[in-house]
Design an enzyme around this catalytic site. Structure first.
Site, mmCIF file in Angstrom:
data_model
loop_
_atom_site.group_PDB
_atom_site.id
_atom_site.type_symbol
_atom_site.label_atom_id
_atom_site.label_comp_id
_atom_site.label_asym_id
_atom_site.label_seq_id
_atom_site.Cartn_x
_atom_site.Cartn_y
_atom_site.Cartn_z
ATOM 1 N N GLU A 284 0.926 -1.301 0.050
ATOM 2 C CA GLU A 284 0.003 -0.006 0.061
ATOM 3 C C GLU A 284 0.778 1.305 0.035
ATOM 4 O O GLU A 284 0.473 2.151 -0.698
ATOM 5 C CB GLU A 284 -1.070 -0.103 1.180
ATOM 6 C CG GLU A 284 -2.171 0.671 1.240
ATOM 7 C CD GLU A 284 -3.422 0.476 2.241
ATOM 8 O OE1 GLU A 284 -4.500 0.013 1.651
ATOM 9 O OE2 GLU A 284 -3.104 0.396 3.295
ATOM 10 N N HIS A 305 6.544 -27.247 -1.332
ATOM 11 C CA HIS A 305 5.785 -28.214 -1.966
ATOM 12 C C HIS A 305 4.707 -27.780 -2.821
ATOM 13 O O HIS A 305 3.676 -28.545 -3.525
ATOM 14 C CB HIS A 305 5.070 -29.211 -0.922
ATOM 15 C CG HIS A 305 6.317 -30.031 -0.085
ATOM 16 N ND1 HIS A 305 6.921 -31.344 -0.665
ATOM 17 C CD2 HIS A 305 7.004 -29.434 0.713
ATOM 18 C CE1 HIS A 305 7.877 -31.776 -0.048
ATOM 19 N NE2 HIS A 305 8.066 -30.349 0.942
ATOM 20 N N LYS A 419 -14.099 1.407 -3.602
ATOM 21 C CA LYS A 419 -15.086 2.026 -2.701
ATOM 22 C C LYS A 419 -16.329 2.593 -3.357
ATOM 23 O O LYS A 419 -17.353 2.579 -3.307
ATOM 24 C CB LYS A 419 -14.421 2.714 -1.709
ATOM 25 C CG LYS A 419 -13.782 2.036 -0.875
ATOM 26 C CD LYS A 419 -13.291 3.025 0.268
ATOM 27 C CE LYS A 419 -12.073 2.252 1.257
ATOM 28 N NZ LYS A 419 -11.609 3.206 2.141
HETATM 29 O O1 PA5 Z 1 -3.262 1.820 5.902
HETATM 30 C C1 PA5 Z 1 -4.301 2.144 5.990
HETATM 31 O O2 PA5 Z 1 -4.376 3.377 5.930
HETATM 32 C C2 PA5 Z 1 -5.333 1.402 5.401
HETATM 33 O O3 PA5 Z 1 -4.916 0.182 5.294
HETATM 34 C C3 PA5 Z 1 -6.480 1.531 6.568
HETATM 35 O O4 PA5 Z 1 -5.837 1.046 7.809
HETATM 36 C C4 PA5 Z 1 -7.780 0.684 6.489
HETATM 37 O O5 PA5 Z 1 -8.223 0.971 5.041
HETATM 38 C C5 PA5 Z 1 -8.676 1.052 7.517
HETATM 39 O O6 PA5 Z 1 -9.149 2.105 7.616
HETATM 40 P P1 PA5 Z 1 -9.838 2.620 8.881
HETATM 41 O O7 PA5 Z 1 -8.860 2.609 10.013
HETATM 42 O O8 PA5 Z 1 -9.896 4.234 8.603
HETATM 43 O O9 PA5 Z 1 -10.922 1.926 9.114
#
Ligand code: PA5
Length: 444
Positions: A284, A305, A419
């Protein structure tokens, strides 16, 4: 903990790392001076050493209360709001705790939208005493919001409004978001996700610390391990003496050679979720502007394996980062048998971990022969302290790598695409135009 780079020698000349030296030094400056993209999300940099004693004590106190009244503890969250906690909890729990009556056993919700998963969870919660933490920095993420709505109703039906409230903790923004408003109205115990710490860098905030403490793990040791690497980076960021810098430099050098896929390898199944946390952190943070190394993971020898064939002989765009654990927590030796019908007497008397270590060395050498560079990150054992070290090691190297790659490591604009479509398809207010565009596209 240490890093071992000797298995890279056939692939990277000495100069490759020297060339990366300047980039890494610049990246450190960018981080410490807060001059780069995403500089309002650098709260994790000094977080370990600056964590307040009063916060730790408060978390321990809350965890104690919840532990006392819970056979199960549900962690509701997704992405960075649950993976860090799960990584540490699974690494330090017994493999069969679920079946051994270990209390409280930690379960997870809000990280998927599977009706079957939630139904099965509710059937379990019907029979158990439980409490929960709901974690969402934004306070508006759909998956945990749905799970929390359902579990909140279940808790109230089971215990009544007052007792249900005492069994809920919310971890979210200090002021904004639906979860914060809900927590205020209902009077839940809350902890704050700091503004300047993004989800995937938040495991050492209450986001990770509270569930980890409820699992009975020493959060002070976790923080202590992280502090050690934080201090090491600050004291000496140069390539020669700093394994964090070396890892970031090597990744960049391998990427420049078109090694675009990094596989995190472990030989301990308890580390599967540590790899999941690492994949989110790097995937990410770096996968942007059509750039970035794709992070994957395997558990050996299990996956030797299955995926072993590809790694040995498939496309040569791979490198591996092995988390090597020197000492097991337990001792088990292979027994001798007079008959030796299974022909295992040649290893009789040896510990299983010794055989596992030979599998690791043999695999690294084979993969090296097959054209797959290997980085080894060695920890003496899996403990709260070493996990804390690893967490900070990867957070800092991820930030350094992001800046040398030329992306903002702290945003995630691409996550919004699915989303928006999902909201449009579900008919959410404000998405009417997209709903119409998608309808036409699907009918065409
Ligand atoms: O690293 C990030 O920002 C994302 O993976 C969030 O942690 C994830 O989308 C969850 O978001 P939130 O804590 O706002 O629910």
């Amino acid at each position: 903990m240490k890093i071992e780079l000797s298995h890279l020698e056939p692939f990277l000349g000495r100069d490759a790392l020297k060339n990366a030296e300047k980039g890494i030094a610049n990246a450190y400056q960018t981080i410490y001076n807060k001059t780069g993209a995403g500089n309002d999300f650098l709260g994790w940099v000094h977080l370990p050493s600056e964590t307040d004693e009063s916060l730790i004590a408060d978390i321990e106190q809350t965890a104690k209360k919840l532990r006392e009244k819970s056979e199960l503890f549900v962690v509701v969250g997704i992405g960075g709001s649950y993976l860090g906690a799960r990584a540490v909890i699974e690494a330090l729990s017994g493999h069969f705790d679920a079946l051994n009556g270990h209390k409280p056993f930690i379960v997870y919700a809000g990280h998927n939208m599977s009706e079957d998963y939630l139904k099965d969870l509710i059937a379990l919660l019907d029979k158990k005493d439980y409490s929960l933490v709901v974690i969402s920095k934004s306070g508006t993420t759909t998956e945990p919001a749905i799970a929390f709505r359902i579990l909140k109703e279940h808790l109230i039906n089971k215990y009544g409004e007052k007792e249900a409230t005492s069994r809920i903790v919310a971890i979210t923004d200090k002021a904004k978001g639906a979860l914060k408003q809900l927590a205020n109205v209902k009077g839940y115990k809350t902890y704050v996700v700091p503004d300047d710490v993004g989800g995937r860098f938040s495991v050492l905030t209450p986001v990770g610390l509270l569930p980890i403490a409820v699992a009975g793990i020493d959060i002070r040791q976790l923080i202590k391990g992280a502090v050690e690497i934080e201090k090491m980076c600050q004291a000496n960021p140069t390539l020669n003496d700093n394994m964090v810098s070396q890892y970031a430099a090597v990744r960049q050098a391998l990427y420049d050679m078109n090694k675009t896929n990094e596989i995190m390898v472990n030989y301990e199944p308890r580390l599967v979720y540590f790899s999941e946390w690492w994949k989110q952190l790097f995937g990410e943070s770096h996968g942007k502007e059509h750039k970035g190394i794709f992070p994957a993971s395997v558990t050996f020898s299990t996956d030797l394996h299955s995926m072993g064939q590809y790694i040995q002989d498939g496309l040569r765009n791979l490198f591996e980062t092995v988390i090597s654990v020197e000492n097991s927590g337990h001792e088990l030796r292979i027994p001798h048998e007079d008959e030796d019908l299974d022909q295992l007497n040649y290893i009789a008397g040896k510990r299983i971990s010794e055989v596992n270590h030979k599998a690791e060395l043999g695999t690294i050498l084979a993969h090296e022969d097959g054209g797959v560079p290997n980085i080894r990150i060695v920890i003496p054992e899996v403990s709260a302290f070493t996990l804390g070290q690893l967490i900070y090691f990867f957070e800092m190297s991820c930030a350094l790598s992001g800046y040398t790659l030329g992306v903002n490591p702290f945003d995630q604009p691409g996550v919004e695409a699915y989303k928006k479509n999902m909201f449009a398809l579900l008919g959410k207010k404000g998405f009417e135009e997209r709903t119409e565009a998608l309808r036409k596209r699907l009918e065409a």
